[in-house]
Design a protein around this motif. Structure first.
Motif, PDB file in Angstrom:
ATOM      1  N   THR A   1       0.818  -1.377  -0.091  1.00 21.51           N
ATOM      2  CA  THR A   1      -0.160   0.070   0.070  1.00 21.51           C
ATOM      3  C   THR A   1       0.634   1.322   0.093  1.00 21.51           C
ATOM      4  O   THR A   1       0.647   2.133  -0.834  1.00 21.51           O
ATOM      5  N   GLU A   2       1.886   1.321   0.780  1.00 21.19           N
ATOM      6  CA  GLU A   2       2.806   2.456   0.986  1.00 21.19           C
ATOM      7  C   GLU A   2       3.411   2.602  -0.519  1.00 21.19           C
ATOM      8  O   GLU A   2       3.663   3.664  -0.889  1.00 21.19           O
ATOM      9  N   VAL A   3       3.953   1.608  -1.176  1.00 16.81           N
ATOM     10  CA  VAL A   3       4.435   1.805  -2.362  1.00 16.81           C
ATOM     11  C   VAL A   3       3.575   2.191  -3.538  1.00 16.81           C
ATOM     12  O   VAL A   3       4.023   3.104  -4.473  1.00 16.81           O
ATOM     13  N   LEU A   4       2.355   1.856  -3.493  1.00 18.46           N
ATOM     14  CA  LEU A   4       1.410   2.186  -4.446  1.00 18.46           C
ATOM     15  C   LEU A   4       0.949   3.660  -4.275  1.00 18.46           C
ATOM     16  O   LEU A   4       0.788   4.425  -5.506  1.00 18.46           O
ATOM     17  N   LYS A   5       1.292   4.267  -3.027  1.00 20.54           N
ATOM     18  CA  LYS A   5       0.944   5.622  -2.792  1.00 20.54           C
ATOM     19  C   LYS A   5       1.753   6.475  -3.372  1.00 20.54           C
ATOM     20  O   LYS A   5       1.731   7.620  -3.855  1.00 20.54           O
ATOM     21  N   GLN A   6       3.058   6.065  -3.968  1.00 13.95           N
ATOM     22  CA  GLN A   6       4.149   6.685  -4.474  1.00 13.95           C
ATOM     23  C   GLN A   6       4.066   6.773  -5.976  1.00 13.95           C
ATOM     24  O   GLN A   6       4.666   7.661  -6.575  1.00 13.95           O
ATOM     25  N   VAL A   7       3.158   5.849  -6.525  1.00  8.57           N
ATOM     26  CA  VAL A   7       3.030   5.840  -8.030  1.00  8.57           C
ATOM     27  C   VAL A   7       1.991   6.966  -8.547  1.00  8.57           C
ATOM     28  O   VAL A   7       0.973   7.203  -8.039  1.00  8.57           O
ATOM     29  N   ASP A   8       2.578   7.639  -9.387  1.00  8.60           N
ATOM     30  CA  ASP A   8       1.745   8.745  -9.943  1.00  8.60           C
ATOM     31  C   ASP A   8       2.248   9.017 -11.548  1.00  8.60           C
ATOM     32  O   ASP A   8       3.547   8.390 -11.823  1.00  8.60           O
ATOM     33  N   ASP A   9       1.824  10.056 -12.485  1.00 14.22           N
ATOM     34  CA  ASP A   9       2.047   9.922 -13.786  1.00 14.22           C
ATOM     35  C   ASP A   9       3.467  10.510 -13.681  1.00 14.22           C
ATOM     36  O   ASP A   9       4.245  10.410 -14.734  1.00 14.22           O
ATOM     37  N   SER A  10       3.995  11.194 -12.885  1.00  8.79           N
ATOM     38  CA  SER A  10       5.378  12.072 -12.964  1.00  8.79           C
ATOM     39  C   SER A  10       6.403  11.314 -11.916  1.00  8.79           C
ATOM     40  O   SER A  10       7.379  11.511 -11.693  1.00  8.79           O
ATOM     41  N   SER A  11       6.057  10.140 -11.264  1.00  2.23           N
ATOM     42  CA  SER A  11       6.694   9.280 -10.094  1.00  2.23           C
ATOM     43  C   SER A  11       6.423   7.963 -10.482  1.00  2.23           C
ATOM     44  O   SER A  11       5.764   7.315  -9.969  1.00  2.23           O
ATOM     45  N   ARG A  12       7.427   7.119 -11.298  1.00  2.00           N
ATOM     46  CA  ARG A  12       7.155   5.808 -11.284  1.00  2.00           C
ATOM     47  C   ARG A  12       7.945   5.031 -10.105  1.00  2.00           C
ATOM     48  O   ARG A  12       8.948   5.613  -9.689  1.00  2.00           O
ATOM     49  N   VAL A  13       7.575   3.964  -9.829  1.00  2.00           N
ATOM     50  CA  VAL A  13       8.111   3.018  -8.956  1.00  2.00           C
ATOM     51  C   VAL A  13       8.776   1.846  -9.573  1.00  2.00           C
ATOM     52  O   VAL A  13       8.193   1.000 -10.441  1.00  2.00           O
ATOM     53  N   TYR A  14      10.146   1.590  -9.261  1.00  2.00           N
ATOM     54  CA  TYR A  14      10.584   0.472  -9.871  1.00  2.00           C
ATOM     55  C   TYR A  14      10.935  -0.615  -8.851  1.00  2.00           C
ATOM     56  O   TYR A  14      11.388  -0.048  -7.676  1.00  2.00           O
ATOM     57  N   LEU A  15      10.870  -1.565  -9.333  1.00  2.00           N
ATOM     58  CA  LEU A  15      10.994  -2.979  -8.395  1.00  2.00           C
ATOM     59  C   LEU A  15      12.425  -3.669  -9.136  1.00  2.00           C
ATOM     60  O   LEU A  15      12.529  -3.704 -10.151  1.00  2.00           O
ATOM     61  N   THR A  16      13.081  -3.870  -8.167  1.00  2.00           N
ATOM     62  CA  THR A  16      14.554  -4.373  -8.481  1.00  2.00           C
ATOM     63  C   THR A  16      14.693  -5.846  -7.815  1.00  2.00           C
ATOM     64  O   THR A  16      13.824  -6.263  -7.264  1.00  2.00           O
ATOM     65  N   ARG A  17      15.412  -6.633  -8.794  1.00  2.00           N
ATOM     66  CA  ARG A  17      15.905  -8.031  -8.241  1.00  2.00           C
ATOM     67  C   ARG A  17      17.423  -7.881  -8.291  1.00  2.00           C
ATOM     68  O   ARG A  17      18.030  -7.717  -9.201  1.00  2.00           O
TER      69      ARG A  17
END
Length: 77
Positions: A5-21
């Protein structure tokens, strides 16, 4: 992912969230609006590419008349 939920709050059109492995970018989270826009861009690109190929072929092999086109499409009277 424990803080989904906290990660999704950071997602918007100007701020993508990247997941790493293992420290390397593997996935990107986009909004549905961004995905829809990407789909529209992909469709437009595909159409323009096909039109360009058709135009190149027509320039090489010659254009057909409207009557020939209708016959080819099966809409001729």
């Amino acid at each position: 992912m424990r803080n989904y939920t906290e990660v999704l709050k950071q997602v918007d059109d100007s701020s993508r969230v990247y997941l790493t492995r293992n420290g390397h970018g593997e996935y990107g989270i986009l909004t549905m609006a961004e995905i829809d826009e990407l789909d529209r861009c992909r469709a437009a690109y595909t159409l323009l590419s096909k039109l360009k190929k058709a135009e190149e072929r027509a320039d090489k092999d010659g254009w057909i008349s409207a009557d020939e086109l209708e016959k080819e499409l099966g809409v001729a009277d």
